[in-house]
Motif scaffolding. Structure first.
Motif, PDB file in Angstrom:
ATOM      1  N   GLN A  16       1.171  -1.428  -0.391  1.00  0.00           N
ATOM      2  CA  GLN A  16      -0.043   0.191   0.160  1.00  0.00           C
ATOM      3  C   GLN A  16       1.007   0.944   0.284  1.00  0.00           C
ATOM      4  O   GLN A  16       0.380   2.004  -0.504  1.00  0.00           O
ATOM      5  N   LYS A  19       2.589   1.431  -3.584  1.00  0.00           N
ATOM      6  CA  LYS A  19       1.653   1.868  -4.060  1.00  0.00           C
ATOM      7  C   LYS A  19       1.042   3.394  -4.182  1.00  0.00           C
ATOM      8  O   LYS A  19       0.583   4.353  -5.241  1.00  0.00           O
ATOM      9  N   CYS A  34      -0.603   2.359   7.311  1.00  0.00           N
ATOM     10  CA  CYS A  34      -1.603   1.188   7.057  1.00  0.00           C
ATOM     11  C   CYS A  34      -3.012   1.495   8.597  1.00  0.00           C
ATOM     12  O   CYS A  34      -4.419   1.410   8.450  1.00  0.00           O
ATOM     13  N   GLU A  39      -6.654   0.702   6.658  1.00  0.00           N
ATOM     14  CA  GLU A  39      -6.298   0.119   5.682  1.00  0.00           C
ATOM     15  C   GLU A  39      -5.566  -1.746   5.655  1.00  0.00           C
ATOM     16  O   GLU A  39      -4.921  -1.709   6.875  1.00  0.00           O
ATOM     17  N   CYS A  41      -3.105  -3.832   6.008  1.00  0.00           N
ATOM     18  CA  CYS A  41      -1.023  -4.328   4.889  1.00  0.00           C
ATOM     19  C   CYS A  41      -0.978  -5.227   4.502  1.00  0.00           C
ATOM     20  O   CYS A  41      -1.154  -6.343   5.489  1.00  0.00           O
TER      21      CYS A  41
END
Length: 392
Positions: A16, A19, A34, A39, A41
């Motif tokens: 992540q 990105k 994260c 989010e 991970c």
């Protein structure tokens, strides 16, 4: 002239962060970014060489080019290009001693079998966790890789049609298991968020091997152990898993293995009320305090496990050490309680190891109890019927 402040590049950040092109602190199982963004991970890059405890072998010096490797695990059936070999397709001469150069092809086959078959035998809903995340962790932690290869070898042994081939798979499994245990022991003193998932999964896989491997019929008579002997190897292991779960629970619930802390299992609607009632009556008639109280606790936990569908497999973890000691002594009430747990294991159709172990436990323990008196016949007949050993 001002000097340029040194900058440490994030070489092995999570997917992540890479990105989003932000720096990752590389903390596992969930990095700070994260965690802050709430989010998931995921890490797919890591150094080439790792110690048993999961730290890079040269943490202060960056690796030579290429700096990192990406490991891709099949994530759908469409990406699997060949059917996994079944145990009866394998030649016994191909099985070699784990760790030797000639075992490389064998271990590739074991990994393929894990990804296509064995990884789906713990939880259908969480197959991806075992096929993807656990393999990535195994590439970082050697002891987890050994445990993974051990349980896959046991799976092949259970499906082997030839007793000699089954023995070869069990022998390989025991060697992998020994290495896994050695790595676990050296890591337990440094349990941390970084290695907690690997330690917990490894201990569970080793427990599966310890339950199933002694029950497998092989060509070697001296290798066959009774269920009671098999349980002896579990006592200390179960204590260790309880400690890992207690210390690392806060870390486990933050990662992909959170379902282990409260997973629900799909069980058929079997009524345990009547047989457990008979078991309580026998306990009252044959046991004295404090053992009677210990057995009542075990029966209550067994009933709760079935009703809640949350603790069928980890039921052993809830058992008091005194119950396991009575099981070691071959106490009839303890054996009967464990026989009923075998029935519950057998109902887990998606888990080959649970169904195999459950049926064997019921078969052997019912035979043992039948030889000890008529008072056990009602319970043993019910248990044997539930696992398909006799008709209703």
């Amino acid at each position: 002239m001002s000097t340029k402040r040194p900058h440490r590049k994030s070489r092995f950040g999570c997917d992540q962060c890479r990105k989003r092109r932000v720096k990752c602190d590389e903390q596992q199982p969930r990095c700070a970014a994260c965690t802050h963004r709430d989010e998931p991970c995921r890490f797919s890059r890591f150094p080439r060489a790792w110690r048993q405890d999961g730290t890079p072998s040269h943490s202060d010096s960056p690796p030579t080019e290429p700096q990192a490797e990406t490991v891709c695990i099949p994530t759908s059936d469409a990406s699997i290009c060949a059917e996994p070999p079944t145990s009866h397709d394998m030649d016994i001469s191909m099985l070699s001693c784990p760790g030797s150069s000639s075992s490389r092809f064998q271990e590739l086959e074991l990994m393929h079998y894990w990804c296509t078959r064995t990884s789906s035998s713990f939880s259908q809903e969480n197959t991806m966790v075992f096929r993807d995340y656990v393999v990535q962790q195994a590439l970082r932690f050697g002891f987890l890789m050994e445990a993974l290869l051990a349980v896959t070898s046991v799976h092949l042994a259970c499906e082997a049609k030839d007793a000699n081939l089954a023995h070869a798979h069990v022998s390989a499994a025991l060697q992998y298991q020994t290495k896994a245990m050695a790595g676990l022991r050296s890591t337990l003193s440094t349990l941390s968020p970084l290695n907690c998932d690997a330690v917990f999964v490894s201990s569970m896989l080793v427990m599966v091997c310890s339950i199933v491997s002694p029950l497998i019929s092989t060509a070697r008579i001296d290798s066959i152990k009774s269920t009671a002997e098999a349980i002896l190897t579990l006592v200390d292991l179960v204590k260790g898993i309880r400690s890992i779960h207690h210390v690392g629970r806060a870390w486990l619930i933050e990662g992909p293995l959170r379902w282990f802390c409260g997973g629900v299992f799909d069980l058929p609607p079997i009524s345990f009320s009547s047989p457990l009632g008979v078991l309580r009556d026998l306990n009252s008639a044959m046991s004295c305090d404090p053992v009677q109280h210990i057995f009542n606790h075990a029966i209550d936990e067994l009933e709760q496990a079935h009703q809640s569908k949350k603790s069928v497999v980890p039921w052993l973890l809830a058992m008091k050490p005194a119950f396991l000691e009575e099981l070691k002594k071959d106490n009839s009430v303890a054996v009967a309680i464990f026989m009923h747990w075998g029935v519950m294991l057998d109902q887990l159709d998606d888990m080959w190891w649970a169904k195999y172990a459950g049926r064997r436990l019921v078969e052997e323990m019912s035979t043992t109890l039948d030889s000890r008196g008529e008072e056990w016949r009602q319970l043993t007949a019910w248990c044997r019927t539930q696992v398909g050993l006799c008709q209703e």
